[in-house]
Design an enzyme around this catalytic site. Structure first.
Site, short mmCIF file in Angstrom:
data_model
loop_
_atom_site.label_atom_id
_atom_site.label_comp_id
_atom_site.label_asym_id
_atom_site.label_seq_id
_atom_site.Cartn_x
_atom_site.Cartn_y
_atom_site.Cartn_z
N GLY A 301 -45.08 -23.16 23.52
CA GLY A 301 -44.04 -23.97 22.88
C GLY A 301 -42.69 -23.33 23.14
O GLY A 301 -42.55 -22.11 22.99
N GLY A 303 -38.60 -23.92 22.35
CA GLY A 303 -37.44 -24.65 21.83
C GLY A 303 -37.75 -25.71 20.78
O GLY A 303 -36.90 -26.54 20.49
N SER A 306 -38.35 -24.93 13.98
CA SER A 306 -37.44 -25.54 13.01
C SER A 306 -36.02 -25.00 13.14
O SER A 306 -35.05 -25.70 12.88
CB SER A 306 -37.96 -25.24 11.59
OG SER A 306 -38.04 -23.84 11.42
N CYS A 308 -34.81 -23.61 15.98
CA CYS A 308 -34.46 -23.46 17.40
C CYS A 308 -33.34 -24.41 17.79
O CYS A 308 -33.37 -25.58 17.42
CB CYS A 308 -35.63 -23.82 18.30
SG CYS A 308 -37.06 -22.80 18.05
N ASP A 344 -47.10 -23.04 18.85
CA ASP A 344 -46.03 -22.33 18.13
C ASP A 344 -44.74 -23.16 18.07
O ASP A 344 -44.16 -23.47 19.11
CB ASP A 344 -45.76 -21.00 18.84
CG ASP A 344 -44.59 -20.24 18.24
OD1 ASP A 344 -44.35 -20.38 17.03
OD2 ASP A 344 -43.93 -19.50 18.99
N GLY A 346 -42.32 -25.82 15.12
CA GLY A 346 -42.09 -27.20 14.70
C GLY A 346 -43.15 -27.81 13.82
O GLY A 346 -43.06 -28.99 13.49
N ARG A 392 -34.50 -17.95 9.59
CA ARG A 392 -33.53 -17.95 10.68
C ARG A 392 -34.20 -17.71 12.02
O ARG A 392 -35.24 -17.04 12.12
CB ARG A 392 -32.46 -16.88 10.45
CG ARG A 392 -32.95 -15.46 10.57
CD ARG A 392 -31.81 -14.49 10.32
NE ARG A 392 -32.22 -13.11 10.49
CZ ARG A 392 -31.52 -12.07 10.06
NH1 ARG A 392 -30.40 -12.25 9.40
NH2 ARG A 392 -31.93 -10.85 10.27
N ARG A 408 -35.11 -10.53 23.59
CA ARG A 408 -36.04 -11.66 23.48
C ARG A 408 -35.55 -12.82 24.35
O ARG A 408 -36.30 -13.66 24.80
CB ARG A 408 -36.13 -12.10 22.01
CG ARG A 408 -37.22 -13.12 21.76
CD ARG A 408 -37.45 -13.36 20.28
NE ARG A 408 -38.65 -14.13 20.11
CZ ARG A 408 -38.71 -15.45 20.17
NH1 ARG A 408 -37.63 -16.15 20.35
NH2 ARG A 408 -39.85 -16.08 20.06
#
Ligand code: XMP
Length: 473
Positions: A301, A303, A306, A308, A344, A346, A392, A408
């Site tokens: 996954g 982008g 929640s 992103c 991963d 959303g 965040r 990252r």
């Protein structure tokens, strides 16, 4: 490029479907949903009792969350937005919780103060400290002493000196009986020469019996995973022998430098790692061909979380369901079995998780959902009579300012762009209750789809459905 490839670029493109654009097609249920089997794999070596993972984010998973997850049979991945020492401490705190004899005990010296003891207890969520001098047990100090005494008092003057102890040959039953008889919560373990060797706590022994599906290693300690950068070999080496599974945590794993640095980590630690995030078939094929047996799992996954904004600021992304289907398809193509696919980003409930299983996921990772719980690292905020917690993105300005997670995100030159935001999530209480809700939703979804397990959900059919109206939170 010929002109046709421009004319057909859009018509040849694939649909980047996500949770709002599909539904599970109902099927005949042959079992009651409550009996559905929701055990699954997190990595090559770790089997979960429930298919949920808490995300390595600094508003989601530190030791408290990881302990709560493992007790229920899921797993927490400790975040890496901190120093290597802090991350190691958090992993060790999980391994310490609930072991019968805790070996890696936090202690204090007799010349420290009550205030020092208070701070150590608060930091590590513990309620007492053995007092140790030159390797020997000389006393014990509990939170009751700390509460009642002058903060500047010396530990030596307020500690209990006449400590009830046990040898490490003591059985669990005898330890419980002794603690009950003596009305104590903590039982230090000492050698014949008075050397301090470990600690048994009443709470840990009792809690251990409460969670039947907890994830434990051979020594009875809870399992925990830890996130690492592909470029921090020292941290990976330090964590590899303490955490049960390392996870390489970058925003875009399909990157030549990231993959070769990961190969080096795998070779050095001699253990497979979970890799991600990935979003495409080609990414998975490349990772599998370069790292092969070194891949313990695939985190899929890009982008869609929640928090992103990667897909907003770069217009690149791989929505979670699409990404998961790419991984499951690629593994099928390769004929590879036993490498779990983790969805991963959303997902808000068990229904979203069930859709991820239908598209090929073995387990799901939540950030938003668990950030809202008591066990996440942030305080509860009261705003106009309503309670919230902070969540965040690890690519948000605030998270990057903490400094440890800058790698990252790939270096795009010039000013670092923010790829995440900060948000408030409505507070939801204990993670135990939230997990109960998720379990109920996943099992109900499996029932509607006419399947009997998470594994069987891969055969569930789906319907294309127009996006539903979003609920305001
Ligand atoms: P949820 O929706 O569960 O998503 O909160 C958690 C996942 O989001 C990813 N993540 C990010 N993605 N920018 C991004 O594009 C970010 O700043 C960011 N921080 C986290 C990550 O995969 C996590 O598990």
């Amino acid at each position: 490029m010929d002109s046709n490839s421009f004319y057909s670029k859009l018509s040849d493109s694939q649909a980047a479907f996500t949770f709002d654009s599909v539904l599970l097609r109902p099927g005949k249920a042959i079992i009651e949903p409550k009996d559905a089997d929701i055990s699954t794999n997190f990595s090559k070596g770790i089997r979960l009792s429930i298919p949920f993972i808490s995300s390595p984010m600094d508003t989601v998973t530190e030791s408290r969350m990881a302990i709560a997850m493992a007790r229920r049979g899921g797993i927490g991945v400790i975040h890496r937005n901190c120093s290597a020492e802090e991350e190691l401490d958090m992993v060790k705190a999980v391994k310490r919780a609930e072991s019968f004899i805790i070996r890696d005990v936090i202690t204090i010296g007799k010349d420290k103060t009550v205030k020092d003891a208070f701070q150590i207890m608060q930091k590590h969520y513990i309620s007492g400290l053995p007092v140790v001098e030159n390797g020997k047990l000389v006393g014990i100090i509990t939170n009751r002493d700390v509460r009642d005494e002058d903060p500047s008092a010396r530990i030596a003057d307020v500690m209990t000196k006449d400590v009830v102890t046990a040898s490490d040959a003591i059985s669990e039953a005898d330890a419980v009986a002794l603690m009950r008889k003596e009305k104590i919560e903590k039982l230090p373990v000492v050698g014949k020469d008075g050397s301090f060797e470990g600690l048994i706590t009443y709470k840990d022994v009792k809690v251990k019996g409460k969670y039947k599906n907890a994830l434990r290693d051979n020594d009875g300690r809870l399992l925990v995973s830890a996130a690492v950068s592909p470029f921090d070999l020292d941290r990976a080496k330090a964590l590899a022998n303490v955490a049960d599974q390392l996870l390489i945590d970058v925003a875009h794993f399909h990157n030549a430098n990231v993959m070769s640095a990961t190969k080096r980590i795998i070779d050095e630690i001699g253990k497979p790692v979970i890799v991600g995030n990935l979003g495409t078939r080609e990414g998975v094929l490349d990772a599998m061909s370069q790292l092969d047996e070194g891949v313990a799992g695939l985190r899929m996954g890009l982008g869609s979380g929640s928090i992103c904004i990667t897909s907003d600021v770069t217009r690149a992304g791989s929505p979670t369901l699409y990404a998961v289907s790419q991984a499951a398809g690629a593994l099928e193509e390769l004929g590879v079995k036993g490498v779990p696919v983790i969805a991963d980003g959303g997902m808000k409930n068990g229904g979203d998780a069930a859709l991820a299983f239908a598209f090929g996921a073995d387990a799901v990772m939540f950030g938003y959902v668990f950030a809202a719980c008591d066990e996440s690292p942030t305080p509860i905020l009261d705003i106009e009579g309503k309670q919230f917690k902070k969540h965040r993105g690890m690519g948000s300005k605030a998270a990057r300012e903490r400094g440890a997670i800058v790698d990252r995100y790939a270096d795009s030159g010039g000013k670092k762009i923010a790829e995440g935001i900060e948000m408030l999530v409505p507070y939801k209480g204990r993670v135990d209750d939230v997990i109960d809700e998720l379990v109920g939703e996943v099992k109900a979804a499996i029932g509607y789809a006419g399947k009997t397990s998470v594994a069987e959900m891969k055969q569930a059919q789906v319907l294309r459905s127009p996006p539903r109206e979003k609920k305001q939170v």
